[in-house]
Motif scaffolding. Structure first.
Motif, PDB file in Angstrom:
ATOM      1  N   ASN A  23       0.950  -1.231   0.109  1.00 60.05           N
ATOM      2  CA  ASN A  23       0.069  -0.043   0.060  1.00 60.05           C
ATOM      3  C   ASN A  23       0.811   1.060  -0.022  1.00 60.05           C
ATOM      4  OD1 ASN A  23      -2.668  -1.578   0.005  1.00 60.05           O
ATOM      5  ND2 ASN A  23      -2.019  -1.766   2.336  1.00 60.05           N
ATOM      6  N   GLY A  24       2.108   1.054  -0.278  1.00 64.24           N
ATOM      7  CA  GLY A  24       3.180   2.210  -0.134  1.00 64.24           C
ATOM      8  C   GLY A  24       3.356   2.720   1.122  1.00 64.24           C
ATOM      9  N   ILE A  25       3.921   3.953   1.477  1.00 62.55           N
ATOM     10  CA  ILE A  25       4.103   4.730   2.887  1.00 62.55           C
ATOM     11  C   ILE A  25       3.022   5.737   2.473  1.00 62.55           C
ATOM     12  CG2 ILE A  25       5.532   6.196   3.708  1.00 62.55           C
ATOM     13  CD1 ILE A  25       7.827   4.275   2.523  1.00 62.55           C
ATOM     14  N   MET A  26       2.576   6.123   3.698  1.00 62.80           N
ATOM     15  CA  MET A  26       1.567   7.201   3.818  1.00 62.80           C
ATOM     16  C   MET A  26       1.986   8.459   3.208  1.00 62.80           C
ATOM     17  SD  MET A  26       0.281   6.345   8.051  1.00 62.80           S
ATOM     18  CE  MET A  26       0.203   4.697   8.436  1.00 62.80           C
ATOM     19  N   GLY A  27       1.157   9.111   2.477  1.00 60.88           N
ATOM     20  CA  GLY A  27       1.597  10.137   1.761  1.00 60.88           C
ATOM     21  C   GLY A  27       2.417  10.101   0.488  1.00 60.88           C
ATOM     22  N   PHE A  28       2.770   8.627   0.423  1.00 60.46           N
ATOM     23  CA  PHE A  28       3.497   8.396  -1.129  1.00 60.46           C
ATOM     24  C   PHE A  28       3.094   7.187  -1.489  1.00 60.46           C
ATOM     25  CE2 PHE A  28       6.112  11.137   1.281  1.00 60.46           C
ATOM     26  CZ  PHE A  28       6.606  12.129   0.689  1.00 60.46           C
ATOM     27  N   GLU A  29       1.794   6.867  -1.359  1.00 54.87           N
ATOM     28  CA  GLU A  29       1.255   5.427  -1.687  1.00 54.87           C
ATOM     29  C   GLU A  29       1.773   4.758  -3.199  1.00 54.87           C
ATOM     30  OE1 GLU A  29      -0.264   8.200  -0.404  1.00 54.87           O
ATOM     31  OE2 GLU A  29      -0.999   7.360   1.632  1.00 54.87           O
ATOM     32  N   GLU A  30       1.876   5.638  -3.992  1.00 54.65           N
ATOM     33  CA  GLU A  30       2.127   5.282  -5.423  1.00 54.65           C
ATOM     34  C   GLU A  30       3.497   4.612  -5.592  1.00 54.65           C
ATOM     35  OE1 GLU A  30       3.095   9.782  -5.539  1.00 54.65           O
ATOM     36  OE2 GLU A  30       1.538   8.288  -4.211  1.00 54.65           O
ATOM     37  N   TYR A  31       4.350   4.902  -4.291  1.00 53.03           N
ATOM     38  CA  TYR A  31       5.692   4.218  -4.639  1.00 53.03           C
ATOM     39  C   TYR A  31       5.588   2.861  -3.598  1.00 53.03           C
ATOM     40  CZ  TYR A  31       6.660   8.648  -6.570  1.00 53.03           C
ATOM     41  OH  TYR A  31       6.820   9.905  -7.348  1.00 53.03           O
ATOM     42  N   LYS A  32       5.888   1.850  -4.355  1.00 53.11           N
ATOM     43  CA  LYS A  32       5.900   0.572  -3.674  1.00 53.11           C
ATOM     44  C   LYS A  32       7.239   0.117  -3.326  1.00 53.11           C
ATOM     45  CE  LYS A  32       1.432   0.626  -4.819  1.00 53.11           C
ATOM     46  NZ  LYS A  32       0.343   1.025  -3.862  1.00 53.11           N
TER      47      LYS A  32
END
Length: 148
Positions: A23-32
């Motif tokens: 789910n990515g990192i909070m605030g950067f969900e598009e980066y996995k």
């Protein structure tokens, strides 16, 4: 695999060094996909490391093992939240917290309330928000280091 990094230039990493956040990192969900990098000088005494995105050069976060800050850090996380990590053995758990390092280093802090939990056996990771434990979002590092 070669990746271009913010602080280390172009480097080679093995695929088994990739940490995948479904789910990515909070605030950067598009980066996995990320990897952990260490400054060679700091490897002797690694306090900080870098969580570097493998697909975006400019995305690198300073991270700290929370046990280096609070020796008895023991976050309570519901089992359901840990399911995306797969089978999780105690010896495979890696905890990280994000650090903020402003110009005045005395104000450096870590986010003890939203740790990253990595399953080192399979490279899967999640970031959780702790509901219990009274941990702070801006926990001053220097206060704990001074106590040591």
């Amino acid at each position: 695999m070669k990746i271009d990094t913010k602080y280390f230039g172009e480097i080679e990493i093995d695929n088994d060094k990739i940490i995948h956040f479904e789910n990515g990192i909070m605030g950067f969900e598009e980066y996995k996909d990320f990897t952990l990098l260490y400054d060679s000088e700091a490897e002797k005494k690694p306090f900080f490391s870098w969580l570097q995105c493998v697909t975006e050069k400019s995305l690198a976060f300073p991270v700290v093992n929370p046990l280096n800050v609070i020796k008895d850090y023991n976050p309570v996380v519901e089992d359901a939240l840990l399911e995306p990590l797969g089978e999780l053995k105690d010896e495979d758990i890696v905890l990280l917290v994000f650090a903020t390092i402003p110009k005045n280093v005395k104000d450096a802090s870590v986010n003890m309330k939203a740790p990253v939990i990595v399953n080192a056996a399979n490279g899967k990771a999640i970031q959780v928000i702790l509901e219990k434990g009274g941990y702070k979002i801006k926990h001053k590092i220097i206060e704990d280091i001074s106590k040591e």
